[in-house]
Write a protein that holds these residues in place. Structure first.
Motif, PDB file in Angstrom:
ATOM      1  N   LYS A  51       0.827  -1.213   0.000  1.00  0.00           N
ATOM      2  CA  LYS A  51       0.000   0.000   0.000  1.00  0.00           C
ATOM      3  C   LYS A  51       0.863   1.266   0.000  1.00  0.00           C
ATOM      4  O   LYS A  51       0.601   2.210  -0.743  1.00  0.00           O
ATOM      5  CB  LYS A  51      -0.939   0.006   1.206  1.00  0.00           C
ATOM      6  CG  LYS A  51      -2.073  -0.977   1.071  1.00  0.00           C
ATOM      7  CD  LYS A  51      -2.966  -0.984   2.293  1.00  0.00           C
ATOM      8  CE  LYS A  51      -4.038  -2.053   2.165  1.00  0.00           C
ATOM      9  NZ  LYS A  51      -4.830  -2.207   3.362  1.00  0.00           N
ATOM     10  N   ILE A  52       1.884   1.285   0.831  1.00  0.00           N
ATOM     11  CA  ILE A  52       2.750   2.460   0.936  1.00  0.00           C
ATOM     12  C   ILE A  52       3.454   2.726  -0.394  1.00  0.00           C
ATOM     13  O   ILE A  52       3.526   3.860  -0.858  1.00  0.00           O
ATOM     14  CB  ILE A  52       3.784   2.278   2.068  1.00  0.00           C
ATOM     15  CG1 ILE A  52       3.083   2.249   3.424  1.00  0.00           C
ATOM     16  CG2 ILE A  52       4.840   3.375   2.031  1.00  0.00           C
ATOM     17  CD1 ILE A  52       3.941   1.696   4.541  1.00  0.00           C
ATOM     18  N   LEU A  53       3.959   1.649  -1.010  1.00  0.00           N
ATOM     19  CA  LEU A  53       4.701   1.793  -2.256  1.00  0.00           C
ATOM     20  C   LEU A  53       3.786   1.862  -3.483  1.00  0.00           C
ATOM     21  O   LEU A  53       4.268   2.024  -4.600  1.00  0.00           O
ATOM     22  CB  LEU A  53       5.686   0.621  -2.420  1.00  0.00           C
ATOM     23  CG  LEU A  53       6.777   0.524  -1.348  1.00  0.00           C
ATOM     24  CD1 LEU A  53       7.558  -0.771  -1.489  1.00  0.00           C
ATOM     25  CD2 LEU A  53       7.701   1.728  -1.420  1.00  0.00           C
ATOM     26  N   GLU A  54       2.479   1.739  -3.235  1.00  0.00           N
ATOM     27  CA  GLU A  54       1.488   1.761  -4.310  1.00  0.00           C
ATOM     28  C   GLU A  54       1.867   0.789  -5.421  1.00  0.00           C
ATOM     29  O   GLU A  54       1.875   1.118  -6.604  1.00  0.00           O
ATOM     30  CB  GLU A  54       1.325   3.185  -4.856  1.00  0.00           C
ATOM     31  CG  GLU A  54       0.820   4.168  -3.823  1.00  0.00           C
ATOM     32  CD  GLU A  54       0.774   5.601  -4.340  1.00  0.00           C
ATOM     33  OE1 GLU A  54       1.397   5.905  -5.381  1.00  0.00           O
ATOM     34  OE2 GLU A  54       0.103   6.419  -3.688  1.00  0.00           O
ATOM     35  N   THR A  55       2.197  -0.428  -4.993  1.00  0.00           N
ATOM     36  CA  THR A  55       2.659  -1.482  -5.888  1.00  0.00           C
ATOM     37  C   THR A  55       1.973  -2.785  -5.491  1.00  0.00           C
ATOM     38  O   THR A  55       1.890  -3.093  -4.306  1.00  0.00           O
ATOM     39  CB  THR A  55       4.196  -1.653  -5.754  1.00  0.00           C
ATOM     40  OG1 THR A  55       4.816  -0.389  -5.988  1.00  0.00           O
ATOM     41  CG2 THR A  55       4.739  -2.666  -6.712  1.00  0.00           C
TER      42      THR A  55
END
Length: 118
Positions: A51-55
């Motif tokens: 989620k943080i890395l949007e990956t």
């Protein structure tokens, strides 16, 4: 085993180890050991990192001591569109393959017996 996919995604997105460590509520040395593969990254941590890395998880996840299946399901209710990650030890999968092979052989033997009766 070093988590090169995770490291590449982190650096590509411009995050430091310190920032991801804070997001996981661990100190930077513990996060560093996760990237180096010295500490296992939990399923919850993989989800947070994704989620943080949007990956997508499958683009940053790297196998540890067991096989992992990432299932994208379309379940309803509280699980809409979630990824579910399952870790299964290699020996368990090998055991299941042997069992399936045995069942297939038994199935073929039964088919042969039925053909003889006709």
């Amino acid at each position: 085993m070093e988590k090169t996919k995770l490291i590449q995604a982190r650096t590509k997105r411009g995050f430091t180890q310190q920032q991801l460590a804070e997001a996981l509520c661990v100190d930077v040395s513990n996060y560093n050991r996760r990237e180096k593969g010295q500490i296992k990254i939990s399923n919850t941590e993989w989800e947070k990192l994704s989620k943080i890395l949007e990956t997508p998880i499958e683009e940053i996840y790297e196998q540890e001591d067991s096989m992992v299946f990432i299932c994208k399901d379309n379940a309803t209710g509280n699980y809409q569109g979630n990824n579910h990650i399952y870790s299964i030890p290699e020996y368990f999968l090998d055991n299941q393959k042997k069992y399936i092979q045995k069942l297939e052989e038994e199935n073929q033997n039964l088919k042969n017996e039925m053909e003889k009766l006709r």
